[in-house]
Design an enzyme around this catalytic site. Structure first.
Site, short mmCIF file in Angstrom:
data_model
loop_
_atom_site.label_atom_id
_atom_site.label_comp_id
_atom_site.label_asym_id
_atom_site.label_seq_id
_atom_site.Cartn_x
_atom_site.Cartn_y
_atom_site.Cartn_z
N GLY A 1 0.72 -1.20 0.12
CA GLY A 1 0.02 -0.19 0.05
C GLY A 1 0.72 1.27 0.00
CG HIS A 2 4.06 3.89 1.94
ND1 HIS A 2 5.21 4.22 1.88
CD2 HIS A 2 3.51 4.69 2.59
CE1 HIS A 2 5.34 5.54 1.94
NE2 HIS A 2 4.52 5.69 2.67
CG PHE A 3 2.87 5.44 -2.38
CD1 PHE A 3 1.70 5.59 -1.75
CD2 PHE A 3 3.95 5.82 -1.82
CE1 PHE A 3 1.66 6.76 -0.56
CE2 PHE A 3 4.18 7.02 -0.87
CZ PHE A 3 2.96 7.24 -0.30
#
Length: 151
Positions: A53-55
């Site tokens: 999720g990052h990123f």
């Protein structure tokens, strides 16, 4: 008078720090001198869980985790300088000042953290930390930790 430097493998780091996967962010201590400095390494892998999720499509190692890796390095230096804690005691991350991020850290990077003991005052120990990749500064900060009994 000679100064003696030491290294630590992951098994020895695990004996000192309470952190475990996925939050243990120091892979090896390259060298340290008690009460002076410590150099450690974090090998950044694309398999780190936060990269989902990052990123997505552009994975970047979170800045707060760079600071955490440096804080863990200060904890190791504190343990090796002051000695083992009494039962019921912990080293707590007590503060951070002047944190600056200079460039991103990405999968495949080998991040070197160097922390230097500055001083102890009123139960707080202050360290200067610098993280580099390929010799270039990615982050620097002043960090404080305190030895305290568990609540």
């Amino acid at each position: 008078m000679t100064t003696e430097t030491h290294t630590l493998k992951i098994e020895e780091i695990i004996e000192l720090l309470p952190h475990r996967y996925p939050f243990l962010l120091v892979d090896r201590v390259l060298e340290f001198e008690e009460s002076k400095y410590l150099r450690a390494v974090k090998n950044v892998s694309v398999n780190e869980p936060f990269f989902q999720g990052h990123f997505p499509g552009k994975p970047i190692f979170p800045g707060v985790l760079i600071l955490e890796a440096m804080a863990q390095a200060t904890g190791i230096l504190a343990f090796k300088s002051v000695g083992k804690l009494e039962p019921g005691e912990l080293y707590y991350f007590a503060g951070i000042d002047e944190a600056r991020f200079k460039r991103p850290v990405v999968p495949g990077d080998q991040m070197i953290m160097e922390v230097t003991f500055e001083k102890t005052r009123r139960g707080l120990t202050r360290f200067k930390g610098v993280a580099t990749v390929d010799g270039k500064i990615v982050c620097e900060a002043t960090m404080m930790c305190a030895r305290s009994r568990e609540a």
